[in-house]
Design a protein around this motif. Structure first.
Motif, PDB file in Angstrom:
ATOM      1  N   TYR A 265     -48.635  62.912 -52.292  1.00 25.04           N
ATOM      2  CA  TYR A 265     -48.863  63.416 -50.946  1.00 25.04           C
ATOM      3  C   TYR A 265     -47.850  62.922 -49.916  1.00 25.04           C
ATOM      4  O   TYR A 265     -47.579  63.609 -48.947  1.00 25.04           O
ATOM      5  CB  TYR A 265     -50.278  63.079 -50.485  1.00 25.04           C
ATOM      6  CG  TYR A 265     -50.589  61.610 -50.400  1.00 25.04           C
ATOM      7  CD1 TYR A 265     -50.383  60.917 -49.229  1.00 25.04           C
ATOM      8  CD2 TYR A 265     -51.089  60.924 -51.502  1.00 25.04           C
ATOM      9  CE1 TYR A 265     -50.672  59.561 -49.152  1.00 25.04           C
ATOM     10  CE2 TYR A 265     -51.371  59.579 -51.428  1.00 25.04           C
ATOM     11  CZ  TYR A 265     -51.164  58.897 -50.258  1.00 25.04           C
ATOM     12  OH  TYR A 265     -51.423  57.565 -50.192  1.00 25.04           O
ATOM     13  N   ASP A 288     -53.412  66.794 -58.269  1.00 23.37           N
ATOM     14  CA  ASP A 288     -54.241  65.695 -57.784  1.00 23.37           C
ATOM     15  C   ASP A 288     -53.454  64.644 -56.981  1.00 23.37           C
ATOM     16  O   ASP A 288     -54.037  63.913 -56.198  1.00 23.37           O
ATOM     17  CB  ASP A 288     -55.060  65.048 -58.908  1.00 23.37           C
ATOM     18  CG  ASP A 288     -54.187  64.475 -60.007  1.00 23.37           C
ATOM     19  OD1 ASP A 288     -52.955  64.579 -59.892  1.00 23.37           O
ATOM     20  OD2 ASP A 288     -54.736  63.925 -60.973  1.00 23.37           O
ATOM     21  N   ASP A 291     -53.897  64.711 -53.251  1.00 21.97           N
ATOM     22  CA  ASP A 291     -55.074  64.107 -52.629  1.00 21.97           C
ATOM     23  C   ASP A 291     -54.659  62.857 -51.864  1.00 21.97           C
ATOM     24  O   ASP A 291     -53.927  62.014 -52.385  1.00 21.97           O
ATOM     25  CB  ASP A 291     -56.090  63.734 -53.714  1.00 21.97           C
ATOM     26  CG  ASP A 291     -57.258  62.986 -53.123  1.00 21.97           C
ATOM     27  OD1 ASP A 291     -57.790  63.449 -52.116  1.00 21.97           O
ATOM     28  OD2 ASP A 291     -57.613  61.930 -53.666  1.00 21.97           O
ATOM     29  N   GLY A 292     -55.136  62.744 -50.643  1.00 19.70           N
ATOM     30  CA  GLY A 292     -54.740  61.607 -49.807  1.00 19.70           C
ATOM     31  C   GLY A 292     -53.966  62.071 -48.592  1.00 19.70           C
ATOM     32  O   GLY A 292     -53.757  61.311 -47.651  1.00 19.70           O
ATOM     33  N   LEU A 309     -55.328  72.622 -53.539  1.00 21.58           N
ATOM     34  CA  LEU A 309     -54.993  71.649 -54.557  1.00 21.58           C
ATOM     35  C   LEU A 309     -56.068  71.536 -55.609  1.00 21.58           C
ATOM     36  O   LEU A 309     -57.228  71.833 -55.357  1.00 21.58           O
ATOM     37  CB  LEU A 309     -54.704  70.266 -53.947  1.00 21.58           C
ATOM     38  CG  LEU A 309     -55.768  69.575 -53.115  1.00 21.58           C
ATOM     39  CD1 LEU A 309     -55.669  68.091 -53.326  1.00 21.58           C
ATOM     40  CD2 LEU A 309     -55.572  69.883 -51.654  1.00 21.58           C
ATOM     41  N   THR A 311     -57.975  68.921 -57.673  1.00 21.05           N
ATOM     42  CA  THR A 311     -58.197  67.489 -57.674  1.00 21.05           C
ATOM     43  C   THR A 311     -59.551  67.192 -58.283  1.00 21.05           C
ATOM     44  O   THR A 311     -60.489  67.967 -58.130  1.00 21.05           O
ATOM     45  CB  THR A 311     -58.112  66.907 -56.248  1.00 21.05           C
ATOM     46  OG1 THR A 311     -58.444  65.535 -56.301  1.00 21.05           O
ATOM     47  CG2 THR A 311     -59.060  67.620 -55.295  1.00 21.05           C
ATOM     48  N   ALA A 314     -62.667  64.278 -54.194  1.00 20.15           N
ATOM     49  CA  ALA A 314     -62.435  64.481 -52.770  1.00 20.15           C
ATOM     50  C   ALA A 314     -63.282  63.467 -52.021  1.00 20.15           C
ATOM     51  O   ALA A 314     -64.492  63.398 -52.210  1.00 20.15           O
ATOM     52  CB  ALA A 314     -62.833  65.897 -52.369  1.00 20.15           C
ATOM     53  N   ASN A 338     -58.666  56.654 -52.541  1.00 18.93           N
ATOM     54  CA  ASN A 338     -57.994  57.848 -53.047  1.00 18.93           C
ATOM     55  C   ASN A 338     -58.476  58.127 -54.459  1.00 18.93           C
ATOM     56  O   ASN A 338     -59.383  57.475 -54.974  1.00 18.93           O
ATOM     57  CB  ASN A 338     -56.479  57.678 -52.978  1.00 18.93           C
ATOM     58  CG  ASN A 338     -56.024  56.442 -53.734  1.00 18.93           C
ATOM     59  OD1 ASN A 338     -56.775  55.879 -54.520  1.00 18.93           O
ATOM     60  ND2 ASN A 338     -54.803  56.024 -53.483  1.00 18.93           N
ATOM     61  N   GLN A 339     -57.808  59.075 -55.079  1.00 18.21           N
ATOM     62  CA  GLN A 339     -58.198  59.529 -56.387  1.00 18.21           C
ATOM     63  C   GLN A 339     -58.076  58.424 -57.450  1.00 18.21           C
ATOM     64  O   GLN A 339     -58.879  58.333 -58.360  1.00 18.21           O
ATOM     65  CB  GLN A 339     -57.259  60.712 -56.642  1.00 18.21           C
ATOM     66  CG  GLN A 339     -57.335  61.388 -57.883  1.00 18.21           C
ATOM     67  CD  GLN A 339     -55.970  61.400 -58.503  1.00 18.21           C
ATOM     68  OE1 GLN A 339     -55.896  61.268 -59.682  1.00 18.21           O
ATOM     69  NE2 GLN A 339     -54.883  61.563 -57.760  1.00 18.21           N
ATOM     70  N   THR A 386     -65.339  61.670 -60.467  1.00 20.77           N
ATOM     71  CA  THR A 386     -64.217  62.576 -60.699  1.00 20.77           C
ATOM     72  C   THR A 386     -64.592  63.727 -61.622  1.00 20.77           C
ATOM     73  O   THR A 386     -63.726  64.378 -62.182  1.00 20.77           O
ATOM     74  CB  THR A 386     -63.022  61.824 -61.295  1.00 20.77           C
ATOM     75  OG1 THR A 386     -63.440  61.239 -62.533  1.00 20.77           O
ATOM     76  CG2 THR A 386     -62.536  60.736 -60.374  1.00 20.77           C
ATOM     77  N   ILE A 407     -57.847  73.271 -47.993  1.00 24.81           N
ATOM     78  CA  ILE A 407     -58.083  72.490 -46.780  1.00 24.81           C
ATOM     79  C   ILE A 407     -58.343  73.441 -45.615  1.00 24.81           C
ATOM     80  O   ILE A 407     -57.513  74.299 -45.302  1.00 24.81           O
ATOM     81  CB  ILE A 407     -56.880  71.582 -46.483  1.00 24.81           C
ATOM     82  CG1 ILE A 407     -56.704  70.575 -47.629  1.00 24.81           C
ATOM     83  CG2 ILE A 407     -57.071  70.837 -45.155  1.00 24.81           C
ATOM     84  CD1 ILE A 407     -55.455  69.743 -47.539  1.00 24.81           C
ATOM     85  N   TYR A 412     -61.790  69.329 -47.175  1.00 25.75           N
ATOM     86  CA  TYR A 412     -61.703  70.084 -48.421  1.00 25.75           C
ATOM     87  C   TYR A 412     -62.878  71.052 -48.513  1.00 25.75           C
ATOM     88  O   TYR A 412     -64.021  70.670 -48.285  1.00 25.75           O
ATOM     89  CB  TYR A 412     -61.793  69.152 -49.624  1.00 25.75           C
ATOM     90  CG  TYR A 412     -60.602  68.252 -49.833  1.00 25.75           C
ATOM     91  CD1 TYR A 412     -59.349  68.590 -49.353  1.00 25.75           C
ATOM     92  CD2 TYR A 412     -60.739  67.067 -50.552  1.00 25.75           C
ATOM     93  CE1 TYR A 412     -58.261  67.763 -49.569  1.00 25.75           C
ATOM     94  CE2 TYR A 412     -59.653  66.243 -50.766  1.00 25.75           C
ATOM     95  CZ  TYR A 412     -58.420  66.584 -50.278  1.00 25.75           C
ATOM     96  OH  TYR A 412     -57.358  65.768 -50.500  1.00 25.75           O
TER      97      TYR A 412
END
Lengths: 416, 349
Positions: A265, A288, A291-292, A309, A311, A314, A338-339, A386, A407, A412
């Motif tokens: 990101y 993924d 994400d962030g 995206l 991912t 979220a 984050n992820q 996840t 988004i 999301y």
């Protein structure tokens, strides 16, 4: 650890006092002999001082599972390693508070590998000295390949939260929480084709990154078989990731109506900004690593409007599990997870599920635990942050559905 | 004079052999931690690098910041040879020895080729050019894709897909992902033997007619030329031997890990500077010091793992302290005083 340091310290003190003795005039020994003795003492002290824990493995407490973690907490990739360390700690604390796994407590030790294969192997060896029985790591791919080789040799069970290359799982003792890179590439291509999101696709990817180029290679292959037209593809490297105007201009000139951005990101934020500045407004599709982007500091989130995206996680999802985790993480570390953090949190709970299913106990040897957990993995199904109903192939690959999100108004929203 | 030199040499060899013996005893009696066991080969690797660079810096008098690049060449050619011939050559030892020869030779060849234009420069200019060269090697390897199928070899500098391999084809070098699956052939015994050979080579080189010619160029190039020394030849020779040793270290490095990538971390200029730090800390022109400094500075960050978050900070502080203790004039004076005390104590016998 503390014990080792004390040993070292005491050795140094002894040597220092020896030195004093030597320098006082009463002692009558030849200088050279002393220095030789000193040198030998020093070498022995140094070597065996850190060898002190070598035999400690057998005497590891038999009522605690020892889980090790490895990842970069210093250096350029530190943000990923820190996220994993924090999340693993949260999961372990939760498990211990709730009474442990089958009544056994869990202790976690996390070692730094600076995103370097050699350092990662050192970290692994150091964890082995600590008495690690299960490895929840490593975070990044290249070090993970090197460590996976070592865990295979030791028969240790390893689950990596985020090392996504297929090379990582070529040994049967390693399992992944995240998607493999090719999976993400083909899932993205299928998604774009199924939903008819774009017909002329432009791609920018990071050729110096295993993750990015892995996704790109598979995406391209899959796109060809699905009849998606790729009109522009350009690469950047870790050394040139601050300006994307050339790549964007190329895509714009080729008339791309969808940009596929398989990278992290931080760079995606720059791409979005520069695309807007040059009046280029295709659809953007990320993976993924994107994400962030909404929590990136000083990033104008209106730029990310309409970005899609894939991912697995979220941070603003409305389910109870995610919200509890995000709240806890925020409270403890003052930032939104984050992820990577979510994957790591799941990794610890997956270990728990596997232990419960295989009924292993901490007094078993590393190999016994490894074999038992390895056998249990394909039979468990786990609902986590996840993904729900996550299942594993015996090869170590995870089966879970990628979630497509778009988004809208800074949050999301599921595409489906 | 000659006697003293000989003694110095023998002491160095004895120290290495004694260290080897101690380690082996600890290994046999099971007294060594896994961490340290894992560090044994890297210790040899970095010792080799430091010895190689010390020849260049200390005797040739040229500052090279590209030794990580030569190590990279050795590592990749050696590992490439090993993975491609894994099926052909069954014996691990034979394959590894051949890989060592090939890696060393390739690094030497590149060192030689680079040295031809580059050694016309000296001092800072040379340092910058070698630095750039190291980066070029790293970047070229990062875009290199090599694979093989029934049609033969395929090479690309764009992407793995461009190789156009048939199903069943194998990609050996996969761009930024480097080489994976290098057999784990390095071990401590081979490492120590290589260090001993490298020491033997550099000691004999510097102690020979050739070595004296090299040193004369370092001390005064014009004077050396005026007595008929072929400056170019000796410079080339010194630089090539130095890069060859770095290449050997690379092969050893590559066969200790199952994954080999050319990252800034392991083969970038930071690594070159790290090797230079070993050399400077151990003493320029002092091979024994290089080996000791390389060992200490490689061990240190690992032994400091107990400090967790403060590890790298303390490591940096210790590095500064060691540098001051070794080389600050006041510290040298202090040490001399201590030594003088020793001597006084001894004399009263």
């Amino acid at each position: 650890m503390a014990f080792e340091n004390w040993m070292l310290l005491s050795r140094f003190l002894i040597q220092a006092s020896l030195l004093k003795l030597v320098t006082s005039k009463e002692v009558i020994i030849k200088k050279r002999v002393i220095s030789a003795v000193l040198a030998a003492a020093m070498v022995c002290g140094l070597l065996s001082g850190c060898g002190g824990n070598g035999g400690g493995k057998a005497s590891a407490d038999s009522d605690t599972f020892r889980i090790g973690g490895i990842g970069p907490v210093t250096g350029a990739a530190a943000i990923y390693g820190s996220a994993v360390r924090n999340a693993e700690q949260i999961a372990v604390d939760e498990i211990n508070e709730a009474g442990g796994i089958n009544g056994y407590q869990v202790s976690l030790q996390f070692e730094d590998d600076e995103h370097d294969a050699e350092k990662s192997v050192n970290a692994y060896n150091s964890l082995k000295d600590w008495g690690m029985q299960i490895l929840a790591g490593t975070v990044t791919t290249t070090p993970c390949i090197a460590v996976a080789d070592k865990t295979a040799a030791d028969g240790m069970f390893e689950i990596t939260p985020s090392a996504s290359s297929t090379d990582v799982i070529k040994n049967d003792n390693v399992f992944q929480v995240c998607f493999t890179d090719p999976n993400q590439g083909s899932a993205s291509a299928k998604y774009i084709s199924d939903k008819g999101l774009g017909s002329k696709i432009g791609i920018i990817y990071d050729s110096s990154d295993v993750y990015s180029s892995g996704i790109y290679a598979k995406f391209k292959e899959e796109a060809a078989s699905l009849g998606l037209e790729i009109v522009s593809e350009s690469a950047f490297t870790a050394d040139s990731n601050t300006d994307f105007s050339v790549q964007l201009q190329d895509a714009k000139d080729a008339g791309a109506d969808l940009m596929f951005l398989p990278f992290y990101y931080q760079q995606a934020a720059i791409v979005l900004k520069q695309a807007k500045d040059m009046g280029f407004a295709p659809a953007f599709f990320g993976v993924d690593g994107m994400d962030g982007i909404l929590t990136l500091e000083n990033f104008d989130t209106s730029l990310a409007e309409g970005v899609m995206l894939l991912t697995p996680f979220a941070a603003d999802a409305s389910d109870e599990k995610t919200q509890a985790f995000v709240a806890k993480y925020n409270e403890k570390y003052g930032e939104t997870p984050n992820q990577f953090a979510a994957d790591a949190y799941d990794a610890i709970y997956i270990i728990k599920a596997a232990i419960e299913s295989a009924n292993v106990t901490p007094d078993m040897s590393v190999e016994e635990i490894g074999t038992a957990l390895k056998g249990a993995m394909p039979s468990i199904s786990y609902d986590g942050l996840t993904g729900s109903g996550m299942k594993w192939e015996a090869t170590g690959e995870v089966n879970k559905d990628p979630k497509g999100v778009v988004i809208q108004n800074g949050v999301y929203v599921s595409i489906d | 004079m000659k006697n003293k030199k000989l003694k110095n040499k023998i002491t160095t060899f004895l120290i290495v052999i004694a260290a080897y013996a101690i380690v082996e005893i600890l290994l046999l009696t099971g007294n060594m931690s896994s961490l340290l066991q894992g560090l044994l080969v890297p210790l040899c690797t970095y010792s080799l690098c430091a010895v190689g660079l010390n020849l260049c810096v200390g005797y040739l008098g040229e500052l090279s910041l590209g030794h990580a690049g030569f190590m990279c060449i050795g590592a990749f050619t050696g590992a490439f040879f090993s993975v491609t011939t894994a099926d052909v050559i069954q014996s691990d030892t034979v394959r590894f020895l051949l890989a060592l020869v090939i890696g060393t030779a390739c690094a030497a060849l590149f060192g030689f080729l680079i040295a031809i234009p580059v050694l016309r420069l000296n001092g800072d200019y040379l340092a910058i050019v070698t630095l750039a060269f190291g980066e070029i090697i790293k970047n070229v390897i990062n875009v290199l894709y090599v694979g093989k199928d029934s049609q033969g070899w395929h090479v690309s500098i764009n992407s793995q897909a461009e190789l156009g391999l048939e199903p069943g084809g194998v990609t050996y070098i996969n761009g930024a992902q480097g080489i994976t699956g290098t057999p784990h052939s390095s071990n401590f015994t081979i490492g120590v033997i290589l260090v001993l050979i490298a020491l033997f080579v550099v000691y004999n080189l510097t102690d020979s007619r050739t070595g004296r010619a090299i040193m004369s160029i370092r001390d005064n190039q014009i004077a050396a030329e005026s007595v008929g020394i072929n400056v170019k030849k000796y410079k080339l020779l010194g630089f090539t031997v130095s890069t060859a040793i770095a290449g050997t270290a690379g092969v050893l490095y590559a066969h200790n890990l199952s994954t080999l990538t050319a990252l800034p971390k392991n083969f970038g200029y930071n690594m070159s500077i790290m090797i230079l730090v070993f050399v400077v800390l151990g003493g320029i022109g002092n091979f024994r010091g290089s080996v000791i400094a390389a060992c200490i500075l490689t061990l240190l960050p690992e032994l400091l793992r107990g400090l967790s978050d403060y590890r790298m900070l303390i490591y940096a502080v210790v590095l500064i302290a060691m540098m001051l203790f070794n080389w600050a004039p006041d510290a040298i004076f202090f040490r001399e005083q201590i030594v003088a005390k020793f001597k006084k104590g001894g004399r009263e016998v």
